[in-house]
Motif scaffolding. Structure first.
Motif, mmCIF file in Angstrom:
data_model
loop_
_atom_site.group_PDB
_atom_site.id
_atom_site.type_symbol
_atom_site.label_atom_id
_atom_site.label_comp_id
_atom_site.label_asym_id
_atom_site.label_seq_id
_atom_site.Cartn_x
_atom_site.Cartn_y
_atom_site.Cartn_z
ATOM 1 N N GLY A 1 0.781 -1.223 0.000
ATOM 2 C CA GLY A 1 0.000 0.000 0.000
ATOM 3 C C GLY A 1 0.811 1.271 0.000
ATOM 4 O O GLY A 1 1.988 1.288 0.319
ATOM 5 N N GLY A 2 0.162 2.328 -0.403
ATOM 6 C CA GLY A 2 0.766 3.650 -0.367
ATOM 7 C C GLY A 2 1.884 3.830 -1.378
ATOM 8 O O GLY A 2 2.035 3.063 -2.319
ATOM 9 N N GLN A 3 2.673 4.838 -1.147
ATOM 10 C CA GLN A 3 3.754 5.181 -2.057
ATOM 11 C C GLN A 3 4.926 4.218 -1.972
ATOM 12 O O GLN A 3 5.809 4.239 -2.817
ATOM 13 C CB GLN A 3 4.241 6.600 -1.769
ATOM 14 C CG GLN A 3 3.202 7.653 -2.044
ATOM 15 C CD GLN A 3 3.700 9.041 -1.710
ATOM 16 O OE1 GLN A 3 4.625 9.209 -0.930
ATOM 17 N NE2 GLN A 3 3.075 10.042 -2.297
ATOM 18 N N SER A 4 4.920 3.372 -0.963
ATOM 19 C CA SER A 4 6.055 2.467 -0.788
ATOM 20 C C SER A 4 6.019 1.269 -1.725
ATOM 21 O O SER A 4 6.985 0.515 -1.787
ATOM 22 C CB SER A 4 6.118 1.970 0.659
ATOM 23 O OG SER A 4 5.015 1.140 0.944
ATOM 24 N N ASP A 5 4.932 1.083 -2.472
ATOM 25 C CA ASP A 5 4.832 -0.087 -3.339
ATOM 26 C C ASP A 5 6.001 -0.196 -4.315
ATOM 27 O O ASP A 5 6.583 -1.272 -4.472
ATOM 28 C CB ASP A 5 3.522 -0.094 -4.126
ATOM 29 C CG ASP A 5 2.340 -0.577 -3.305
ATOM 30 O OD1 ASP A 5 2.552 -1.131 -2.206
ATOM 31 O OD2 ASP A 5 1.210 -0.400 -3.776
ATOM 32 N N ALA B 1 8.889 -2.958 -4.281
ATOM 33 C CA ALA B 1 9.062 -3.821 -5.454
ATOM 34 C C ALA B 1 10.512 -3.817 -5.930
ATOM 35 O O ALA B 1 11.012 -4.841 -6.401
ATOM 36 C CB ALA B 1 8.133 -3.373 -6.568
ATOM 37 N N ASP B 2 11.180 -2.687 -5.815
ATOM 38 C CA ASP B 2 12.577 -2.600 -6.230
ATOM 39 C C ASP B 2 13.532 -3.185 -5.188
ATOM 40 O O ASP B 2 14.545 -3.782 -5.535
ATOM 41 C CB ASP B 2 12.965 -1.141 -6.486
ATOM 42 C CG ASP B 2 12.261 -0.545 -7.694
ATOM 43 O OD1 ASP B 2 11.773 -1.305 -8.558
ATOM 44 O OD2 ASP B 2 12.195 0.701 -7.766
ATOM 45 N N ALA B 3 13.205 -3.022 -3.918
ATOM 46 C CA ALA B 3 14.119 -3.410 -2.846
ATOM 47 C C ALA B 3 14.066 -4.888 -2.490
ATOM 48 O O ALA B 3 15.102 -5.486 -2.173
ATOM 49 C CB ALA B 3 13.826 -2.580 -1.592
ATOM 50 N N VAL B 4 12.901 -5.497 -2.506
ATOM 51 C CA VAL B 4 12.768 -6.871 -2.019
ATOM 52 C C VAL B 4 13.649 -7.867 -2.780
ATOM 53 O O VAL B 4 14.303 -8.699 -2.141
ATOM 54 C CB VAL B 4 11.281 -7.307 -1.971
ATOM 55 C CG1 VAL B 4 11.147 -8.801 -1.742
ATOM 56 C CG2 VAL B 4 10.569 -6.544 -0.856
ATOM 57 N N GLY C 1 17.609 4.036 -0.240
ATOM 58 C CA GLY C 1 16.303 4.560 -0.611
ATOM 59 C C GLY C 1 15.142 3.735 -0.093
ATOM 60 O O GLY C 1 13.989 4.070 -0.345
ATOM 61 N N ALA C 2 15.449 2.657 0.596
ATOM 62 C CA ALA C 2 14.394 1.777 1.115
ATOM 63 C C ALA C 2 14.670 1.429 2.571
ATOM 64 O O ALA C 2 14.629 0.275 2.980
ATOM 65 C CB ALA C 2 14.316 0.507 0.267
ATOM 66 N N THR C 3 14.933 2.448 3.352
ATOM 67 C CA THR C 3 15.319 2.245 4.752
ATOM 68 C C THR C 3 14.250 1.514 5.550
ATOM 69 O O THR C 3 14.547 0.537 6.236
ATOM 70 C CB THR C 3 15.634 3.603 5.416
ATOM 71 O OG1 THR C 3 16.643 4.262 4.651
ATOM 72 C CG2 THR C 3 16.102 3.423 6.847
ATOM 73 N N TYR C 4 13.009 1.967 5.467
ATOM 74 C CA TYR C 4 11.938 1.346 6.247
ATOM 75 C C TYR C 4 11.629 -0.060 5.742
ATOM 76 O O TYR C 4 11.422 -0.985 6.528
ATOM 77 C CB TYR C 4 10.673 2.207 6.223
ATOM 78 C CG TYR C 4 10.850 3.518 6.936
ATOM 79 C CD1 TYR C 4 11.101 3.564 8.297
ATOM 80 C CD2 TYR C 4 10.789 4.720 6.241
ATOM 81 C CE1 TYR C 4 11.287 4.770 8.951
ATOM 82 C CE2 TYR C 4 10.974 5.935 6.895
ATOM 83 C CZ TYR C 4 11.225 5.952 8.248
ATOM 84 O OH TYR C 4 11.410 7.138 8.896
ATOM 85 N N THR C 5 11.615 -0.240 4.433
ATOM 86 C CA THR C 5 11.385 -1.564 3.864
ATOM 87 C C THR C 5 12.494 -2.517 4.293
ATOM 88 O O THR C 5 12.230 -3.652 4.694
ATOM 89 C CB THR C 5 11.323 -1.499 2.319
ATOM 90 O OG1 THR C 5 10.219 -0.676 1.947
ATOM 91 C CG2 THR C 5 11.160 -2.872 1.703
#
Length: 58
Positions: free
Chosen positions: A6-10, A14-17, A37-41
């Motif tokens: 959800g949200g802008q983190s999609d 998708a790039d980080a995982v 660029g994906a600290t929280y993820t």
């Protein structure tokens, strides 16, 4: 391990995982670097992975 939804983190997710998955397989544990660029993820992924490893280990 489940990625956040959800949200802008999609797109970030998708790039980080895939990068996080590769790093985890290479390391063999949850001690992996954060994806730029994906600290929280990255933090959530590492926490989730460590929890799964703990449960799998007994």
């Amino acid at each position: 391990v489940q990625a956040p939804k959800g949200g802008q983190s999609d797109q970030v997710t998708a790039d980080a995982v895939p990068k996080l998955n590769e790093a985890a397989v290479t390391a063999g544990n949850a001690d992996i670097d954060t994806v730029s660029g994906a600290t929280y993820t990255s933090a959530g992924y590492k926490q989730s992975l460590q929890s799964a490893l703990d449960k799998a280990g007994g």
